[in-house]
Enzyme design. Structure first.
Site, PDB file in Angstrom:
ATOM      1  N   ARG A  51       0.828  -1.150  -0.010  1.00 17.13           N
ATOM      2  CA  ARG A  51      -0.171  -0.093  -0.108  1.00 17.13           C
ATOM      3  C   ARG A  51       0.934   1.112  -0.092  1.00 17.13           C
ATOM      4  NH1 ARG A  51      -2.956  -3.736   1.776  1.00 17.13           N
ATOM      5  NH2 ARG A  51      -0.946  -4.538   2.891  1.00 17.13           N
ATOM      6  N   THR A  52       1.785   1.194   0.722  1.00 19.97           N
ATOM      7  CA  THR A  52       2.287   2.577   1.041  1.00 19.97           C
ATOM      8  C   THR A  52       3.218   2.917  -0.377  1.00 19.97           C
ATOM      9  OG1 THR A  52       2.768   2.292   3.526  1.00 19.97           O
ATOM     10  CG2 THR A  52       4.092   3.990   2.392  1.00 19.97           C
ATOM     11  N   LYS A  80      25.358  -4.084  -2.487  1.00 20.90           N
ATOM     12  CA  LYS A  80      26.837  -4.010  -2.545  1.00 20.90           C
ATOM     13  C   LYS A  80      27.605  -3.130  -1.280  1.00 20.90           C
ATOM     14  CE  LYS A  80      26.353  -3.384  -7.475  1.00 20.90           C
ATOM     15  NZ  LYS A  80      26.383  -2.346  -8.553  1.00 20.90           N
ATOM     16  N   ARG A 101      11.582   3.867   2.825  1.00 19.77           N
ATOM     17  CA  ARG A 101      11.228   3.076   3.876  1.00 19.77           C
ATOM     18  C   ARG A 101      12.536   2.337   4.279  1.00 19.77           C
ATOM     19  NH1 ARG A 101       6.190  -1.077   4.297  1.00 19.77           N
ATOM     20  NH2 ARG A 101       5.107   1.050   5.040  1.00 19.77           N
ATOM     21  N   HIS A 129       5.568   6.195  11.217  1.00 18.32           N
ATOM     22  CA  HIS A 129       5.125   6.052   9.901  1.00 18.32           C
ATOM     23  C   HIS A 129       4.037   7.296   9.763  1.00 18.32           C
ATOM     24  CE1 HIS A 129       3.633   4.304   6.401  1.00 18.32           C
ATOM     25  NE2 HIS A 129       3.538   2.987   6.750  1.00 18.32           N
TER      26      HIS A 129
END
Ligand code: NCD
Length: 304
Positions: A51-52, A80, A101, A129
């Site tokens: 969703r986000t 890496k 995120r 959030h």
């Protein structure tokens, strides 16, 4: 340049204005179709999301802009060994705004220190959030008609649930809010949050049984037990089904209860509840796109 790292970066007035813009977008979406033409949003997701990430992308596309990014750390140079700071400096050369995120708490704050473009925290570990909180506030305001004078039940994983932490910090600023915190003892809210509620003078009770309190609530905010934040599998298995909202439990609730969930759901709301008019969680999903449109406008144009 403004970033959004924590919901308290926004004043209550700014939050209310963002929600007003989101309401306007819902009423007149055509008016906003060209606003972000030739602007680019990068979504840097070092952790899973449905969703986000997709609501950010849909938001930018509906504003006439474009999107780029990655949806797992494995497909970026993080695999890496590149630092968050270097990744963000790089992406800042290609995009006008970044939604990020990351599993590490505070990673978006580190990013903001070096970023040439606004950073939006789309979830950092078990911490915050803020854009889910904007989604939640828009949902509460649209469902209940107000953000004050509410008894708000938070149920499930209150320890690791970052959406709970941000939402409590935001709602604590509205008048006559009372929290009913429903969790197993091991998953109760972190001490720092308990302290900030005390300091803000926001009343709360902590209980273990949903059945005992469901009838007192205006809002019931269900959450998933956050498997990925547990140190051992046995604890997760023991706690994962602590709460399952089903029609039987719901029979004790008020007719005007608003049932929310940031999603994804695992078992904590039975499918039979989905058809109940009090179930607002899929309307909440849609609100997430509109409020993110309002936020992008605010950060890039100062419009909200
Ligand atoms: C939440 C999250 O990622 O914190 N989901 C979301 O963004 N809607 C909740 C969760 O993962 O349980």
């Amino acid at each position: 340049m403004r970033h959004l790292l924590d919901i308290v970066d926004l004043s209550t007035r700014e939050i209310d204005e963002l929600l007003d813009v989101a309401d306007q977008i819902i009423a007149q979406p055509r008016e906003y179709r060209e606003k972000m033409r030739h602007r680019k949003l990068a979504t840097l997701f070092f952790e899973p999301s449905t969703r986000t990430r997709l609501s950010f992308e849909a938001a930018m596309l509906e504003l006439g802009g474009s999107v780029l990014g990655f949806s797992s750390a494995d497909s970026s140079s993080a695999a890496k060994g590149e630092s968050v700071a270097d990744t963000v400096r790089t992406v800042g050369c290609y995009a006008d705004i970044i939604a990020m995120r990351h599993p590490k708490e505070g990673a978006p704050t580190v990013a903001a220190q070096v970023s040439p473009v606004p950073i939006i925290n789309a979830g950092d570990g078990g911490h915050n959030h803020p854009t889910q909180t904007l989604t939640d506030l828009l949902t509460i305001r649209r469902e209940k008609g107000r953000l004050d004078q509410l008894v708000v039940g938070m149920c499930g994983d209150l320890q690791f649930g970052r959406t709970v932490h941000s939402l409590m910090n935001a709602m604590a600023r509205y008048k006559s809010i009372r929290f009913v915190l429903i969790s197993p003892r091991e998953l109760c809210i972190p001490d720092y949050l308990r302290e900030s509620m005390r300091k803000a003078g926001v009343p709360f009770v902590e209980v273990e049984k949903l059945e005992d309190v469901i009838g007192t609530l205006d809002i019931l905010y269900m959450t998933r037990v956050q498997k990925e934040r547990f140190f051992n599998e046995a604890d997760y298995v023991r706690l994962k089904d602590s709460y399952i909202l089903d029609p039987e439990k719901l029979s004790r609730a008020r007719q005007d209860l608003c049932i929310m969930h940031p999603l994804p759901r695992v078992n904590e709301i039975s499918r039979a509840v989905d058809s109940d008019p009090r179930a607002a969680y899929f309307r909440q999903v849609l609100n997430g796109k509109f409020v993110r449109m309002a936020l992008i406008l605010k950060l890039l144009e100062g419009e909200a």
